[in-house]
Write an enzyme that holds these catalytic residues in place. Structure first.
Site, PDB file in Angstrom:
ATOM      1  N   GLU A   1      -5.645  -4.829  10.752  1.00 35.30           N
ATOM      2  CA  GLU A   1      -4.318  -3.930  10.750  1.00 35.30           C
ATOM      3  C   GLU A   1      -4.527  -2.960  12.155  1.00 35.30           C
ATOM      4  OE1 GLU A   1      -2.252  -2.729   6.787  1.00 35.30           O
ATOM      5  OE2 GLU A   1      -4.024  -1.204   7.192  1.00 35.30           O
TER       6      GLU A   1
ATOM      7  N   GLY B   1       2.910  -1.158   4.154  1.00 37.23           N
ATOM      8  CA  GLY B   1       2.985   0.517   3.993  1.00 37.23           C
ATOM      9  C   GLY B   1       4.568   0.770   3.582  1.00 37.23           C
ATOM     10  N   GLY B   2       4.890   1.393   4.431  1.00 31.49           N
ATOM     11  CA  GLY B   2       6.315   1.951   4.182  1.00 31.49           C
ATOM     12  C   GLY B   2       7.462   1.149   3.821  1.00 31.49           C
TER      13      GLY B   2
ATOM     14  N   SER C   1       3.447  -2.218  10.182  1.00 36.04           N
ATOM     15  CA  SER C   1       5.083  -2.236  10.426  1.00 36.04           C
ATOM     16  C   SER C   1       5.681  -3.499   9.899  1.00 36.04           C
ATOM     17  CB  SER C   1       5.233  -1.990  11.799  1.00 36.04           C
ATOM     18  OG  SER C   1       5.019  -0.671  12.444  1.00 36.04           O
TER      19      SER C   1
ATOM     20  N   ASN D   1       0.914  -1.130   0.100  1.00 36.08           N
ATOM     21  CA  ASN D   1      -0.148   0.127   0.068  1.00 36.08           C
ATOM     22  C   ASN D   1       0.952   1.439  -0.238  1.00 36.08           C
ATOM     23  OD1 ASN D   1      -1.700   2.037   0.375  1.00 36.08           O
ATOM     24  ND2 ASN D   1      -2.456   1.201   2.497  1.00 36.08           N
ATOM     25  N   TRP D   2       0.944   1.570  -1.264  1.00 35.37           N
ATOM     26  CA  TRP D   2       1.917   3.052  -1.326  1.00 35.37           C
ATOM     27  C   TRP D   2       1.490   4.213  -0.647  1.00 35.37           C
ATOM     28  CZ3 TRP D   2       3.998   2.780  -6.978  1.00 35.37           C
ATOM     29  CH2 TRP D   2       4.512   1.485  -7.512  1.00 35.37           C
ATOM     30  N   LYS D   3       0.363   4.378  -0.099  1.00 36.21           N
ATOM     31  CA  LYS D   3      -0.525   5.441   0.219  1.00 36.21           C
ATOM     32  C   LYS D   3      -0.342   6.630  -0.695  1.00 36.21           C
ATOM     33  CE  LYS D   3       0.029   3.305   4.878  1.00 36.21           C
ATOM     34  NZ  LYS D   3      -0.029   3.119   6.233  1.00 36.21           N
TER      35      LYS D   3
ATOM     36  N   GLU E   1      -6.624   4.930   8.230  1.00 33.42           N
ATOM     37  CA  GLU E   1      -6.248   6.457   7.896  1.00 33.42           C
ATOM     38  C   GLU E   1      -7.689   6.928   7.194  1.00 33.42           C
ATOM     39  OE1 GLU E   1      -2.421   5.826   5.576  1.00 33.42           O
ATOM     40  OE2 GLU E   1      -1.819   5.064   7.455  1.00 33.42           O
TER      41      GLU E   1
ATOM     42  N   HIS F   1      -9.572   1.657   5.301  1.00 33.52           N
ATOM     43  CA  HIS F   1      -8.103   1.698   5.807  1.00 33.52           C
ATOM     44  C   HIS F   1      -8.535   2.730   7.065  1.00 33.52           C
ATOM     45  CE1 HIS F   1      -3.995   2.638   6.573  1.00 33.52           C
ATOM     46  NE2 HIS F   1      -3.723   1.631   6.133  1.00 33.52           N
TER      47      HIS F   1
ATOM     48  N   GLY G   1       2.555   2.276  10.876  1.00 31.82           N
ATOM     49  CA  GLY G   1       3.640   3.466  10.743  1.00 31.82           C
ATOM     50  C   GLY G   1       4.417   3.626  12.131  1.00 31.82           C
TER      51      GLY G   1
END
Ligand code: 13P
Length: 246
Positions: free
Chosen positions: A164, A231-232, A210, A9-11, A96, A94, A170
């Site tokens: 999640e 993610g990251g 993470s 997930n590149w956000k 976010e 999500h 993150g």
């Protein structure tokens, strides 16, 4: 046997040029074959990325969708638009989006149904906050989300669930593999109540929060965890490739 689905997930990261660079690095690497790989770039990169992945087994997903087919909804993207591009998956609900954009379970439910109506596979994200976990409310929270978000959905076979925990996103703080596996097993029980035990048994439940090259194996080796939503660490080709080849 459920095949693992490892998704990036590149956000809100990567312009078109950066997206293509990352995709090229994935295409030119040797990736584990018994794993499905999915990348979810921002909307602006979807078309160029899908074109680039035409002859590859790497799949593409969007990070959001509107629930109406078309109309006066400034700034929104419809399921039909995604479908016509060749998008296969859509991340829905999500944390976010719940937290920063006020997405309620009712909206998420409409989005899940809209995706299924158009043959897009929703990756429905659920998970508790730190306060909820500390109060011992993690299972109740996740159960409520699943019941509301899947209200009226009769067949879960085209659906993926991503567990999640909000406190692990993150933050560098991963759920332990035991915590993640326990919750995934619990999610499968809830899915069996909502659908049938047979459908639940075949549904994929990912873990997200993470995940990186050092902890991927331990998480992905858990029996109830069928993949990762990264993610990251999915923004760095080397790191994401290590996760895929865990
Ligand atoms: P991180 O891997 O950066 O913690 O993000 C997880 C996530 O939100 C994936 O959807």
């Amino acid at each position: 046997m459920r095949k693992k689905l490892i998704a990036g997930n590149w956000k809100m990261n990567n312009n078109v040029e950066e997206s293509l660079k990352l995709v090229e690095a994935l295409i030119s690497s040797k990736l584990k074959e018994d794993v499905d790989v999915l990348i979810c770039p921002p909307f602006t990169s979807l078309y160029p990325v899908i074109r680039e992945l035409k002859n590859s087994s790497i799949k593409t997903g969007a990070q959001n969708v509107h629930y109406e087919d078309k109309g006066a909804y400034t700034g929104e993207v419809s399921p039909l638009m995604l479908k016509s591009l060749g998008v296969e998956y859509v991340i829905i609900g999500h944390s976010e989006r719940r937290q920063y954009f006020g997405e309620t379970d009712l909206i998420i439910n409409k989005k899940v149904k809209a995706c299924l109506r158009h043959g897009l596979k929703p990756i429905l994200c659920v998970g508790e906050t730190l306060d909820q976990r500390e109060a011992g409310l993690e299972k109740e929270t996740v159960r409520n989300q699943l019941i509301k978000d899947l209200d009226g959905v009769t067949d879960g076979s085209g659906l993926v669930i991503a567990y999640e925990p909000v406190w692990a996103i993150g933050t560098g703080k991963t759920a332990t593999s035991t915590q993640a596996n326990e919750m995934s097993s619990y999610i499968r029980e809830v899915l069996a109540d909502i659908f049938t035990a047979h459908i639940a048994e075949n549904m994929k439940i990912q873990y997200g929060g993470s995940v990186n090259a050092s902890n991927a194996k331990e998480i992905l080796d858990q029996p109830h965890i069928d993949g990762a939503l990264v993610g990251g660490a999915s923004l760095k080709a080397d790191e994401f490739i290590k996760i895929i080849n865990y």
